[in-house]
Structures are given as structure tokens and as C-alpha cells.
Scaffold this motif. Structure first.
Motif, mmCIF file in Angstrom:
data_model
loop_
_atom_site.group_PDB
_atom_site.id
_atom_site.type_symbol
_atom_site.label_atom_id
_atom_site.label_comp_id
_atom_site.label_asym_id
_atom_site.label_seq_id
_atom_site.Cartn_x
_atom_site.Cartn_y
_atom_site.Cartn_z
ATOM 1 N N ALA A 1 0.846 -1.198 0.000
ATOM 2 C CA ALA A 1 0.000 0.000 0.000
ATOM 3 C C ALA A 1 0.879 1.245 0.000
ATOM 4 N N VAL A 2 0.404 2.259 -0.710
ATOM 5 C CA VAL A 2 1.054 3.567 -0.730
ATOM 6 C C VAL A 2 0.016 4.588 -0.287
ATOM 7 N N VAL A 3 0.412 5.450 0.651
ATOM 8 C CA VAL A 3 -0.472 6.498 1.160
ATOM 9 C C VAL A 3 0.149 7.845 0.793
ATOM 10 N N VAL A 4 -0.630 8.700 0.125
ATOM 11 C CA VAL A 4 -0.147 10.013 -0.306
ATOM 12 C C VAL A 4 -0.918 11.072 0.475
ATOM 13 N N LEU A 5 -0.212 11.783 1.361
ATOM 14 C CA LEU A 5 -0.844 12.794 2.199
ATOM 15 C C LEU A 5 -1.043 14.125 1.486
ATOM 16 N N ASP A 6 -0.271 14.378 0.436
ATOM 17 C CA ASP A 6 -0.302 15.683 -0.209
ATOM 18 C C ASP A 6 -0.362 15.517 -1.729
ATOM 19 N N PRO A 7 -1.504 15.858 -2.353
ATOM 20 C CA PRO A 7 -1.634 15.666 -3.798
ATOM 21 C C PRO A 7 -0.731 16.573 -4.631
ATOM 22 N N THR A 8 -0.116 17.582 -4.027
ATOM 23 C CA THR A 8 0.811 18.414 -4.792
ATOM 24 C C THR A 8 2.098 17.648 -5.122
ATOM 25 N N LEU A 9 2.260 16.471 -4.562
ATOM 26 C CA LEU A 9 3.442 15.642 -4.841
ATOM 27 C C LEU A 9 3.343 14.900 -6.169
ATOM 28 N N PHE A 10 2.163 14.867 -6.777
ATOM 29 C CA PHE A 10 1.967 14.099 -8.010
ATOM 30 C C PHE A 10 3.034 14.407 -9.054
ATOM 31 N N SER A 11 3.390 15.668 -9.214
ATOM 32 C CA SER A 11 4.351 16.039 -10.251
ATOM 33 C C SER A 11 5.811 15.905 -9.791
ATOM 34 N N GLN A 12 6.035 15.618 -8.506
ATOM 35 C CA GLN A 12 7.399 15.576 -7.984
ATOM 36 C C GLN A 12 7.881 14.183 -7.593
ATOM 37 N N VAL A 13 6.961 13.277 -7.308
ATOM 38 C CA VAL A 13 7.331 11.978 -6.763
ATOM 39 C C VAL A 13 6.627 10.878 -7.554
ATOM 40 N N ASN A 14 7.370 9.833 -7.894
ATOM 41 C CA ASN A 14 6.768 8.676 -8.546
ATOM 42 C C ASN A 14 6.294 7.723 -7.449
ATOM 43 N N PHE A 15 5.143 8.020 -6.874
ATOM 44 C CA PHE A 15 4.662 7.238 -5.746
ATOM 45 C C PHE A 15 4.166 5.851 -6.156
ATOM 46 N N LEU A 16 3.978 5.618 -7.455
ATOM 47 C CA LEU A 16 3.588 4.283 -7.929
ATOM 48 C C LEU A 16 4.794 3.355 -8.065
ATOM 49 N N ASN A 17 6.010 3.894 -7.970
ATOM 50 C CA ASN A 17 7.226 3.104 -8.133
ATOM 51 C C ASN A 17 7.237 1.918 -7.168
ATOM 52 N N GLY A 18 7.275 0.716 -7.717
ATOM 53 C CA GLY A 18 7.373 -0.494 -6.913
ATOM 54 C C GLY A 18 6.067 -0.985 -6.324
ATOM 55 N N LEU A 19 4.996 -0.196 -6.370
ATOM 56 C CA LEU A 19 3.718 -0.626 -5.802
ATOM 57 C C LEU A 19 3.283 -1.920 -6.486
ATOM 58 N N LYS A 20 2.945 -2.912 -5.689
ATOM 59 C CA LYS A 20 2.544 -4.201 -6.246
ATOM 60 C C LYS A 20 1.382 -4.019 -7.219
ATOM 61 N N SER A 21 1.339 -4.872 -8.221
ATOM 62 C CA SER A 21 0.330 -4.739 -9.283
ATOM 63 C C SER A 21 -1.092 -4.891 -8.764
ATOM 64 N N GLU B 1 -7.671 7.904 -14.010
ATOM 65 C CA GLU B 1 -7.498 8.377 -15.386
ATOM 66 C C GLU B 1 -6.439 9.468 -15.466
ATOM 67 N N GLU B 2 -6.493 10.408 -14.536
ATOM 68 C CA GLU B 2 -5.563 11.542 -14.527
ATOM 69 C C GLU B 2 -4.114 11.082 -14.424
ATOM 70 N N LEU B 3 -3.853 10.093 -13.577
ATOM 71 C CA LEU B 3 -2.482 9.638 -13.332
ATOM 72 C C LEU B 3 -2.128 8.351 -14.076
ATOM 73 N N LYS B 4 -3.071 7.847 -14.884
ATOM 74 C CA LYS B 4 -2.842 6.623 -15.665
ATOM 75 C C LYS B 4 -2.395 5.463 -14.772
ATOM 76 N N ILE B 5 -3.179 5.217 -13.737
ATOM 77 C CA ILE B 5 -2.880 4.165 -12.773
ATOM 78 C C ILE B 5 -3.296 2.816 -13.367
ATOM 79 N N PRO B 6 -2.402 1.837 -13.348
ATOM 80 C CA PRO B 6 -2.720 0.516 -13.921
ATOM 81 C C PRO B 6 -3.981 -0.090 -13.288
ATOM 82 N N PRO B 7 -4.714 -0.894 -14.067
ATOM 83 C CA PRO B 7 -6.014 -1.399 -13.623
ATOM 84 C C PRO B 7 -5.988 -2.306 -12.395
ATOM 85 N N GLY B 8 -4.923 -3.035 -12.127
ATOM 86 C CA GLY B 8 -4.903 -3.948 -10.975
ATOM 87 C C GLY B 8 -4.792 -3.254 -9.633
ATOM 88 N N ILE B 9 -4.301 -2.027 -9.628
ATOM 89 C CA ILE B 9 -4.113 -1.287 -8.384
ATOM 90 C C ILE B 9 -5.463 -0.759 -7.898
#
Length: 191
Positions: free
Chosen positions: A72-92, A109-117
Motif C-alpha cells: 500500500a502507498v499512502v499520499v498525504l499531499d496531492p501536490t506531490l503528483f508532479s514531484q514523486v513517482n509514488f507508484l514506483n514499486g507498488l505491487k500490481s 485516469e488523470e495519473l494513468k494508474i494501472p487497472p490492478g491497483i
């Protein structure tokens, strides 16, 4: 429920990600689970991106390394979207829980998150402002994480919040944090 969880928290310095990680670990301890909680930061200043980690298990944890493939990945601040690859390594088939005012499908849709997540959103900033009168979203996001994953029992988390805050904070602060956790737990959306 899974017997071993690895969670990565993304926030900015001063937003309480490591505090949330420690609080979740403390709640795990209160129900006789094993845990680790640690931050990753150096000389960052308040407002700089930071990462914190939590491991929770039914069995002793013998791996002391950073979390490379979180459940699981928890993002407290949505302004990080453009600065951090928070999907890196997240299990499928992992969980993404984001402080985001919009719909989870919109975020996917906005972040093109893979369907299994599995994507969950909650307007944690709004909840924090209404309950805590401050935009500190760490306890709020802990409530959303618990609902999304089932990692711990909600009442165990609330009881740990009350126990750990008693004697340190006034009752109205404790009540506000419990209310923030409860609202996030009830208001988190999946898409």
C-alpha cells in the motif's frame, strides 16, 4: 486479511507522515502484531518531499531494509503528483490511498494508474480543516488506510489514538483526531 503488510507514506516535511507510520505501528503493537516504522529523510526542510515506512506482521519481521515493493502507498499531499513517482514499486494488486478531493476513477485516469491497483481517495484536507482546524492530514489518512486495506481493526486504531494521546494533549484535541479518523474511515471512496 493478509498477515504481512508493507506500507509506504509520501508527504512533505512537517505533515506528519512518520508520525502516522509510528501511530499505525503502535496500534499494531496494541493487538500483539509485529511492526517496524522508519522514515527516509536527510537534511530536508519543512515542505520538502519525505517518505516513511511501516511494516506490520503476524510473525516476527526479520527484514530491516527499506520497502521496495509496498502493498500500500499512502499520499498525504496531492501536490506531490508532479514531484514523486509514488507508484514506483507498488505491487500490481496494491492499494493506493490518496488525499484527493475528487473521485478515485478521475484520479486513476488523470495519473494513468494501472487497472490492478486498487485506488482510494478521501478529501483528508477538508476533513482535517473541519475537525482539527489545521491542514494536517496524517491521522485522517490513517483512518482511510485502515478502511481501504483492513490492515487493523478500526476500533483498535481509535483506542490506540486515545491511549497514546492521553496525557499529552487536551481532550478536545484527542476528540478531534478521533473524529478525523472516523470521518476518513467513513468517507473514503474506492474506484
Amino acid at each position: 486479511m493478509k498477515s504481512y503488510w508493507e506500507i509506504r507514506w509520501h508527504a512533505r516535511g512537517g505533515q506528519g507522515a512518520w508520525t502516522a507510520s509510528q501511530f499505525l505501528a503502535s496500534a499494531a503493537l496494541s493487538v500483539n502484531k509485529y511492526f517496524q516504522s522508519f522514515p527516509e529523510f536527510g537534511a530536508e526542510r519543512e515542505g520538502a518531499p519525505i517518505v516513511a515506512y511501516t511494516k506490520i506482521s503476524d510473525m516476527p519481521i526479520k527484514n530491516y531494509s527499506q520497502i521496495e515493493e509496498p502493498d500500500a502507498v499512502v499520499v498525504l499531499d496531492p501536490t506531490l503528483f508532479s514531484q514523486v513517482n509514488f507508484l514506483n514499486g507498488l505491487k500490481s494488486d496494491g492499494y493506493l490511498i490518496v488525499n484527493y478531493p475528487g473521485d478515485p476513477k478521475q484520479l486513476r485516469e488523470e495519473l494513468k494508474i494501472p487497472p490492478g491497483i486498487k485506488v482510494f481517495t478521501v478529501d483528508a484536507t477538508k476533513i482535517a480543516l473541519e475537525t482539527l482546524k489545521r491542514p494536517i492530514t496524517n491521522t485522517t489518512m490513517a483512518g482511510a488506510l485502515v478502511k481501504a486495506t483492513g490492515i487493523l481493526n478500526f476500533e483498535d486504531v481509535v483506542n490506540e489514538m486515545i491511549r497514546s494521546f492521553s496525557g499529552k494533549f487536551k481532550q478536545e484535541i484527542i476528540d478531534a483526531n478521533v473524529n478525523a479518523i472516523r470521518r476518513a474511515y467513513e468517507e473514503v471512496k474506492q474506484g
